[in-house]
Design a protein around this motif. Sequence first.
Motif: not given
Lengths: 357, 586
Positions: B423-425, B428-432, B443-447, B474-477
């Motif tokens: 969530r933090y990443t 901070s990158h302004g992504l939903p 999703v990144p965690l499940a993956r 990192i992939l969350a961005a």
Amino acid sequence: MLPALWTRNPIYLALVLVLVGGTYLGLSLDPSSEASRIGAAGWRPLLRLGILLAFLTALVPPLLVHNGETPLIALPSVALPLPGLPEGVAAPRLGGPVTLESIAYGVSTALGLVALLLAFATFNIAAEAYALLRALPRALARSGVVLSIAVTFVPQMMEAQKEIREAQALRGHRFRGLRDLAPLFVVLLAEGLERSITLAESLEARGFSAELGPRRGRGALLFAFVLLVAGAALRVWAPQGWGRLAGFPWGDVPLLLGVATLVAALARLGRTSQRTRLRRSVWRPRDWVVALAAGGSILLVVSAHFVGGNEVDSSGLGWYPYPRITVPETHPLGLAALALLAVPLLWTRLEARRSAP
Amino acid sequence: MIETGTEPATETGTAIGTAIEIRDVGFRYREDGPPVLRGVSLAVPLGGRLLVAGPSGSGKSTFLRLLNGLVPHFHGGVLSGRVRVAGRDPVALGPGGMSDAVGFVFQNPEAQFVAERVEDEVAFALENHGVPPEEMRRRLDTVLAGLDLGPLRHRRLTTLSGGERQRVALASALVLEPEVLVLDEPTSQLDPRSADGLFRLLEELPARLGGSSGSGSGGRPPVTLVLSEHRLDRVAYRADLACLFGDTGEPPRVGSPREVLADSDLAPPVTRLGRRLGWSPLPLTAAEAALFPPPSAKDPTDGRTVVRGRTVVRGRNVVHGRDLVFRYPGTRQTGRDVPNVLRGVSFALAAGERVALLGPNGSGKSTLLKLLVGLLRPTGGRVELHGEDTRDLDLLEITSTVGFVPQNPSRLLFQETVAGEVRYTRESHGLPPAAETAPNVPVPLARLDLAAHAETHPFDLSTGERQRAALAAILAAEPEVLLLDEPTRGLDAPRKEALARLLAELAAEGVAVLLATHDVELVARWARRALVLEDGEVAADGPVRDVLAGPVGERLRLRPQLLRLWGDPAILTVEDALGLRSGEER
């Protein structure tokens, strides 16, 4: 370092500054030791910052403090708009009368700051923790190892700290205020703990605790400690003039006894320790000169303080410019202490001249 | 030579000529905790070499620490069974009492140093043991000369390379002339050349130290070695006894390395290949495997579809490094003649590429990665992202395109929960917020197989999990470029395999992946292109098969075992040899 901490007397401070500065310059230009030149260069940015800070420090009292009985000039005065001051407390005023006393105070503080920083830098360049450790009495060697580890730990922590900040910045973490530092400290602490466990294992595996034989003399150590604390407490809280009889400060007897017991206990511990040293840290004549001069100087400063007494200060150590500035006095003992500090410098010159063809 | 746990020991003490004897040892850290060691029995003869292997967390480290009494004395716990090392009982004597009989080299050399200079560090144990100064000097001279540390004697430890530091740690352990030397993954931080050097050194120890410490026959017995390692191709053949741990708390398999590794996934590539092709006896080294015909000669119609991967299909370039020069600020001022860390490095990374970044310790790999992600600014040249100079972008803008996983992934993590990191990443990158596969499982965690740990504090994860959590953060961005600095350090074979699979998937989705590593077997399996740095310059850049088989690969010892065996760039991995290549490489 001691005089720089103890006194505000600008004469003493200026002398200390000259001495320490000379040693520092000597090290940083030393043609025979690349290590000390590089070491000195490493301290330069911090020293620059220190001098800047000292300069600012020198400016603060003249601008903010208007006590003192010798006004020089009057600057336009502005009340500082500090919200939340309790009723009836006047806001500090910027500007206004600038007194000679406040300038003197600012300058002497700045001198002390720079001298202290320079002394610290010089010590760090010239001495190495592990080498000092070998010079310590055997009984202190174990504490010395801990100290040496602590000294080597600091640069590693600084390095780790930088890399953690970098890594966290990559995630978009910005360091704006103190609260943003929390994640940094959590990681730093966790890593420090992991590291210290390995270190402790390594100490154990290399027999650091094996040298711990039967250790008598701990009782004496404790007794010395109690005496020292009692003596110090008496000095601080006992009424003025207490215990002074026939000119001798009897009130300080516990203190002196404590020191004596401490030395004896340590000597005994040293004899029971089976630890050996790779080199006996061969004390060259110059090392003796440095140690004796430093020790003597400390002794002189302390005795000057005693001589000065608490009420009337003739040693000049307790010089204070307010309310009315006085010409700082000096005392032969104080000057002698500083002169002693200069001895090693002179000795090295002499040695150099002697060894020159 | 090889004795196993079934060998009866004499009733009174250690069997004669036995350095280590362990009988039916069990251990748990807490009275009510699960067993970490169970049913461990083995005996190592004087001068023998024991290899300890197994996945992370299988009890290897615990076992090693048992030998000098750190377990249970330092760490606590409940021990059963009988342990004798060098004729002593470490359980009774503790690490202090064992310190002159067992030398210990820990995984991370920096973390075990107490002094500032080489000589002081090595002398430390001697001083602790009250060795007289004359004797101390003699032993120091022997061990420093034996480990080629003579010229470094008065150097500061901070100025040494990784390989040199490891040698200092080794010298510090050997200086007490122990009967047993224990090494805990000593090469995990070394490049292949330094690692080879260390193993050669261990091989030659008797000759190097025996000479001046008395005499050959009447002197002290040769050092008995105990070594744990993940990369078995380098050590398996050097050991005469292996102890392979499996799942935590299961009795390990003990026997000759050949027997023990016969059906293990951890076995070196030639062993695994030999197993598949029915070779007997199973080889452990390329030299042993050379007795068998290469698979193509044996069966030319086995369907190998290897097309030598000379042509690399490239997508569009995402990152471009142009003539990059880097020097640490201030290194000029000190008056030392410090060469630049990078000296004119140019290369491009295209979408979907799988590139390995190779090179010795100190060749500039980490610096290059930091330049690409904007943590460092180039002294000369520039980095372009989609043609835009990164000097015009701020760190947040760069990191929305370029993701970087540093060497120590836990440094990235600072939230309360693993899901919080993702969530933090995104924020901070302004992504939903990321799509979720289950409530609060983005999703990144499940993956990354972390769904079960979404609510766990990152510091409560195991090493492998923590690394995946960092990767998820990192992939969350949703970066287009992923940079990884030695991500396989301390990972065992199955975890390494899982990471390689994931990175291949990401590349297939169009992410350009650049992975800095010393692990040439991983490079052979995963990478399509190799970029080799040496002394801050590009020594080689091209298809991985050409680079590893070329002169640079030879010189820097970047050749995987099967390449050493047949010298055929088409066969780098077991899969290559069996013709099992998937269709993705043409």
